[in-house]
Design an enzyme around this catalytic site. Structure first.
Site, PDB file in Angstrom:
ATOM      1  N   SER A 149      23.995  99.970  18.725  1.00  0.00           N
ATOM      2  CA  SER A 149      23.336 100.568  19.609  1.00  0.00           C
ATOM      3  C   SER A 149      25.361 101.518  19.653  1.00  0.00           C
ATOM      4  O   SER A 149      25.242 102.353  18.376  1.00  0.00           O
ATOM      5  CB  SER A 149      23.534 100.387  21.271  1.00  0.00           C
ATOM      6  OG  SER A 149      23.202 101.292  22.146  1.00  0.00           O
ATOM      7  N   ASP A 225      12.441  98.613  23.839  1.00  0.00           N
ATOM      8  CA  ASP A 225      13.610  98.796  23.661  1.00  0.00           C
ATOM      9  C   ASP A 225      14.134 100.151  24.574  1.00  0.00           C
ATOM     10  O   ASP A 225      13.147 101.693  24.106  1.00  0.00           O
ATOM     11  CB  ASP A 225      14.520  99.554  22.830  1.00  0.00           C
ATOM     12  CG  ASP A 225      16.126  99.543  22.652  1.00  0.00           C
ATOM     13  OD1 ASP A 225      16.447 100.056  23.610  1.00  0.00           O
ATOM     14  OD2 ASP A 225      16.738  99.049  21.605  1.00  0.00           O
ATOM     15  N   HIS A 258      16.567  95.657  23.494  1.00  0.00           N
ATOM     16  CA  HIS A 258      17.854  96.168  23.554  1.00  0.00           C
ATOM     17  C   HIS A 258      18.837  95.038  23.036  1.00  0.00           C
ATOM     18  O   HIS A 258      20.282  95.492  22.894  1.00  0.00           O
ATOM     19  CB  HIS A 258      18.715  97.338  24.384  1.00  0.00           C
ATOM     20  CG  HIS A 258      18.982  98.272  23.443  1.00  0.00           C
ATOM     21  ND1 HIS A 258      19.665  99.323  21.899  1.00  0.00           N
ATOM     22  CD2 HIS A 258      20.709  98.496  23.758  1.00  0.00           C
ATOM     23  CE1 HIS A 258      20.281  99.338  22.577  1.00  0.00           C
ATOM     24  NE2 HIS A 258      21.064  99.221  23.415  1.00  0.00           N
TER      25      HIS A 258
END
Lengths: 280, 280
Positions: A149, A225, A258
């Protein structure tokens, strides 16, 4: 450059340690984790950086990313820095998880009052490697970098700006264009000034547009996600790499989110990707 | 028997879920985690219980025990109960990590005021299996049980008392004789009455002395475990098993401590041990 050992534990034949030092770059105490594989008993081993995402410290991936079993087999040292400076005197915005503590974005802030401490790019690229070379059996000529991320963006930027330092780069669900994504643009504006040229130095797609290159990237991205379409936008990286002729292996993973449930699932693939390139 | 789904996430091809329900046994809300492997899409799969140690909830092992990769490959459902009832109205001793919340010891308390809620033995052996059979693709005729520390004692006791329910049993650093160990005797006295006969029902070595049997055990124990000599004492289990003729594979692991760094290292061995016996 003294270093305090906070804890060590034997795991998967190697040693999982947590360490702390005073950073001259961030002017704070900084904590990081290192997994040293058993192969380090007989020589220096390749170093693989893992840069974590928003809200994390060194501990999240240490607990949940499930890298030790295979890193031990492959002989990789895994280094997990913190995601920002912390502590009394470090400017922060309480309750804002997208800026300040836990959200350093691996950049060197230029704007007051953040420029005093928020220097995570230089910390990760320059200062912490010195500690690894001095205090650990790390072969600094064989470094790879991966991240998740916010840390995926950081990994891609480090590789693009320093292909002479990193031999391999991969990312889990990276923020591909942080200068324009809804959850990162406000932080970039505050750290670096709105519309500043410096923002492009910490944005993977902008770096590629500006001519930076790296031999190849591996990216995994879950299709479930929740940040996929607004925060992450893997297609932007795909487009940039295609135009630039950078080989990108982008795996869209059906049904994955995620979290570390996703990261841990594909960690083995990433470790093998790096090992092949670091040990070639 | 309604069940609330708190969260689910795809991981290693299966589903890691967290669930909550009202337990009639403990008269509280109870939270537990289940990993459902991909093989469950086409039929019921064997169930492997993991009982956690002092201070834990379902979450510690879910985050740190690293069971999903191989459980997915082997087709095992992994079930992680909480370690005690919790919540307003449940008697507890604040600041005491060896009694009350997080320290249910997988026993059915007989002493007031603990007997109303602290009924973790019946909860794990009787009530929760009903939920698994009803709400999950679980083959309740193929159950195995493992656990860590307090949960290792729990696993050994469940197996010894119900060899008809469990086909396999293993433990990481189990408390082998909780009725006399310094960190568990006070809890046993409070839950069950000092010197009560009932204490022997939740003590693996006493159960073996009293004639209970199980086909074989696998136990891993770190030599650097700070609780080794006073709290855990694997030699007591070794002696009891030898006298009773119960095969015990006791692996003393050089340099390993009591943490998930240890558990995750040997999790694969335990999963394979159970899979061989549950799928025979």
């Amino acid at each position: 450059m003294p270093l305090d050992t906070i804890s060590t534990a034997k795991s998967h034949g190697g040693t999982q340690g947590v360490y702390r030092h005073h950073s001259r770059t961030t002017d704070t105490a900084m904590t990081f984790a290192v997994f040293t594989p058993p192969q380090a008993e007989t020589g220096r081993v390749p170093v693989l950086w893992y840069l974590s995402g928003l809200t994390c410290t060194h501990q999240n991936a240490m607990d949940k990313a499930e890298y030790r079993r295979l890193a031990s087999e492959l002989g990789l040292m895994i280094v997990l820095p913190d995601t920002s400076p912390r502590g009394p005197g470090v400017p922060d915005e309480e309750g804002n998880w997208q800026f300040g503590s836990g959200a350093g974005f691996y950049l060197d802030a230029t704007q007051k009052p953040f420029d005093e401490n928020y220097q995570m790019y230089s910390y990760v690229a320059d200062e912490l490697p010195g500690y690894l070379a001095t205090h650990f059996p790390a072969d600094m000529n064989r470094q790879g970098v991966m991240g998740h991320s916010m840390g995926g963006a950081g990994a891609l930027c480090l590789a693009l700006r320093h292909p002479e330092l990193y031999r391999s780069c991969s990312a889990f669900a990276p923020i591909t264009q942080p200068t324009t994504a809804d959850w990162s643009k406000p932080a970039f504006d505050k750290y670096l000034g709105a519309s500043s040229r410096a923002q492009r130095l910490y944005d993977p797609t902008r770096l590629i547009e500006d001519g930076k290159r790296f031999p190849e990237f591996l990216v995994d991205q879950g299709t479930a996600d929740p940040f996929l379409d607004t925060g992450l936008r893997p297609r932007l990286l795909e487009d940039a790499c295609r135009h630039a002729g950078i080989p990108l292996r982008l795996n869209m993973r059906e049904g994955y989110d995620h979290s570390y449930n996703f990261i841990s699932t594909f960690m083995d693939d990433h470790l093998r990707w790096h090992a092949e390139r670091l040990q070639a």
